[in-house]
Design a protein around this motif. Sequence first.
Motif, short mmCIF file in Angstrom:
data_model
loop_
_atom_site.label_atom_id
_atom_site.label_comp_id
_atom_site.label_asym_id
_atom_site.label_seq_id
_atom_site.Cartn_x
_atom_site.Cartn_y
_atom_site.Cartn_z
N ARG A 1 7.68 18.13 48.23
CA ARG A 1 6.54 18.49 49.19
C ARG A 1 6.04 19.69 49.04
N GLY A 2 6.71 20.76 48.42
CA GLY A 2 6.01 22.11 48.25
C GLY A 2 4.74 21.96 47.41
N ASP A 3 3.84 22.66 47.75
CA ASP A 3 2.44 23.10 47.10
C ASP A 3 2.84 23.49 45.59
N ARG A 4 3.74 24.36 45.45
CA ARG A 4 4.12 25.06 44.16
C ARG A 4 4.84 24.20 43.23
N TYR A 5 5.61 23.19 43.97
CA TYR A 5 6.09 22.04 42.59
C TYR A 5 5.44 20.65 42.63
N GLN A 6 5.33 20.19 43.92
CA GLN A 6 4.45 18.79 43.92
C GLN A 6 5.17 17.74 42.80
N MET A 7 6.48 17.64 43.05
CA MET A 7 7.09 16.59 42.58
C MET A 7 7.35 15.26 43.11
N ASN A 8 6.67 15.33 44.43
CA ASN A 8 6.65 14.05 45.19
C ASN A 8 6.20 12.46 44.34
N ASP A 9 5.17 12.79 43.85
CA ASP A 9 4.22 11.58 43.03
C ASP A 9 5.07 11.22 41.87
N PHE A 10 5.91 12.00 41.24
CA PHE A 10 7.08 11.40 40.47
C PHE A 10 7.85 10.40 40.77
N PHE A 11 8.16 10.35 41.96
CA PHE A 11 9.01 9.24 42.49
C PHE A 11 8.28 8.45 43.45
N THR A 12 7.13 8.37 43.79
CA THR A 12 6.58 7.62 44.60
C THR A 12 6.19 6.09 43.60
N PRO A 13 6.04 4.93 44.41
CA PRO A 13 5.98 3.73 43.78
C PRO A 13 4.99 3.79 42.55
N ARG A 14 5.22 3.24 41.31
CA ARG A 14 4.19 3.32 40.28
C ARG A 14 4.24 4.71 39.54
N LEU A 15 5.07 5.79 40.14
CA LEU A 15 5.11 7.05 39.40
C LEU A 15 3.76 7.38 39.03
N PRO A 16 2.83 7.74 39.99
CA PRO A 16 1.61 8.05 39.31
C PRO A 16 1.33 9.48 38.78
N LYS A 17 2.06 10.52 39.08
CA LYS A 17 2.24 11.76 38.52
C LYS A 17 2.53 11.69 37.14
N LEU A 18 3.83 10.98 36.86
CA LEU A 18 4.15 10.73 35.66
C LEU A 18 3.08 10.50 34.70
N PHE A 19 2.32 9.56 35.18
CA PHE A 19 1.05 9.00 33.90
C PHE A 19 -0.01 9.95 33.93
N ARG A 20 -0.11 10.69 34.89
CA ARG A 20 -1.04 11.77 34.93
C ARG A 20 -0.72 12.82 33.89
N CYS A 21 0.58 13.01 33.78
CA CYS A 21 1.34 14.01 32.97
C CYS A 21 0.99 13.77 31.48
N LEU A 22 1.58 12.31 31.26
CA LEU A 22 1.45 11.71 29.97
C LEU A 22 -0.27 11.88 29.43
N ASP A 23 -0.88 11.47 30.28
CA ASP A 23 -2.29 11.42 30.01
C ASP A 23 -2.79 12.87 29.67
N HIS A 24 -2.42 14.11 30.44
CA HIS A 24 -3.01 15.40 30.34
C HIS A 24 -2.22 15.97 28.93
N HIS A 25 -0.84 15.52 28.57
CA HIS A 25 -0.29 16.08 27.42
C HIS A 25 -0.85 15.32 26.44
N MET A 26 -1.52 14.17 26.22
CA MET A 26 -2.20 13.73 25.01
C MET A 26 -3.34 14.58 24.78
N VAL A 27 -4.01 15.12 25.86
CA VAL A 27 -5.38 15.95 25.91
C VAL A 27 -4.98 17.10 25.16
N LEU A 28 -3.87 17.73 25.71
CA LEU A 28 -3.28 18.89 25.16
C LEU A 28 -2.94 18.92 23.91
#
Length: 438
Positions: free
Chosen positions: A245-272
């Motif tokens: 829940r902390g603003d510095r790490y924001q890992m919450n959405d790695f573990f919410t239903p459908r793992l939205p932050k994981l797919f954002r990370c994978l998307d951004h990784h492809m761009v980089l």
Amino acid sequence: MDPALLARATLDPSLQDAEREQKEKAEERERIFERYTQGRSRTDDIEPWEEPNFSHYLMKDQYGFIHEKPIPMESLDKKALKEKQAKERKWYKMVKDWEKDKESSREDAGPTSFPDELKTRIWQGCPNSLRGRVWPLMLRIKEIKHSNEREFGAHIYERMKDKARRNSQDLRQIDLDVHRTYRNHEMFQWKYGVMQQKLFYVLAAYSMFNREVGYCQGMANVVALMLMYLHEEEDAFWALTSLLRGDRYQMNDFFTPRLPKLFRCLDHHMVLRKKFIPAVHKHFNKMQYEPTLYATKWFLQCYLDKLPFSLTLRVWDIFLFEGEEIETAMALAILRTFKKQLVKSNDEQLNEFMSRLAEHQLDEEKIIDNLSETLMELRRARLSHLPKPAVIEEIKPSESLSTLPSHKKCYIAVNTTVPRGRDAKAPRGQTAVYETTV
């Protein structure tokens, strides 16, 4: 039971089935909790095959992991030993002063403030003996605990444990995962041992505290890592709160239903990957080697179990200091480090090498240097942070997550431009809107 309801239940078999199922789940929760409460005294619940057979193990490493083969003893010459001791003395003085400043300051004192010299020293590596004091300071465990207690009352952790025993729907999965988490580590090797008890209690309590997440596989390893260095289960509970829940790490959405932050990370990784290492990107595309095949657990658990443990600790030192930028920067740094080898590998060799990075002897200093350079480059390009998610209704409850209703509907928008065909409801390149429960 109310007589009218009893009469209705007699006539309606579905109500009888629901009542029976509810009763069975309550009994199962009580059985699971009771096993951890009694600990290893209940040997009748432990099958021989569930216990690790460490009679053939010869030595454990400095981090507590047990190996089949002898671990070479670290030998330092006098000059290197003196330098190491001098470094640790500087760390001890800095941490002592830091702790003193924390004690004298207000418990809710605004954003995290770090000693001026911490940045340089963190990147050089925190002494393992001091991580148990440095990590809680960076995670702001005391501040987060006191802030929550002022708002929601004292003894939150104990109250959540009690709630979990009565109501958590995640205990069965938590129980399964606890028994397969770091069984090759001296702290977690014994079924229902003290550290397994602590791990179970923290995950159970958090499943009630953060109802948006509950429990998700992957959290057990993170909590286990915290327990290796924080030891107190309540400190691990607030450390998990800070990470999710902390603003510095924001890992919450790695573990919410459908793992939205994981797919954002994978998307951004492809761009980089495409922008900064086009040769690797082109070769991976040719081999059809998607980020989901190698980077999923990198992001979900911040490289736990995917790198040698000593390097993983260095990454976590930096992650706790710098924040979430490190996750995407580290993924790029790894590919850059092994670029020459990766572009010459076929698909089988790629999978073999990337899946077994934790078993290789890696040049840690070279990788950390690459991480530092990559992070600076991403910051200059303003690409170190993930793009903001497409959110229809952002959920930031003002009340404690533990007070949220158990089936609150929310709508989460997830960009679907990464894995083709990941969701049939939305065409590639568009946004899918999911109805889910919290």
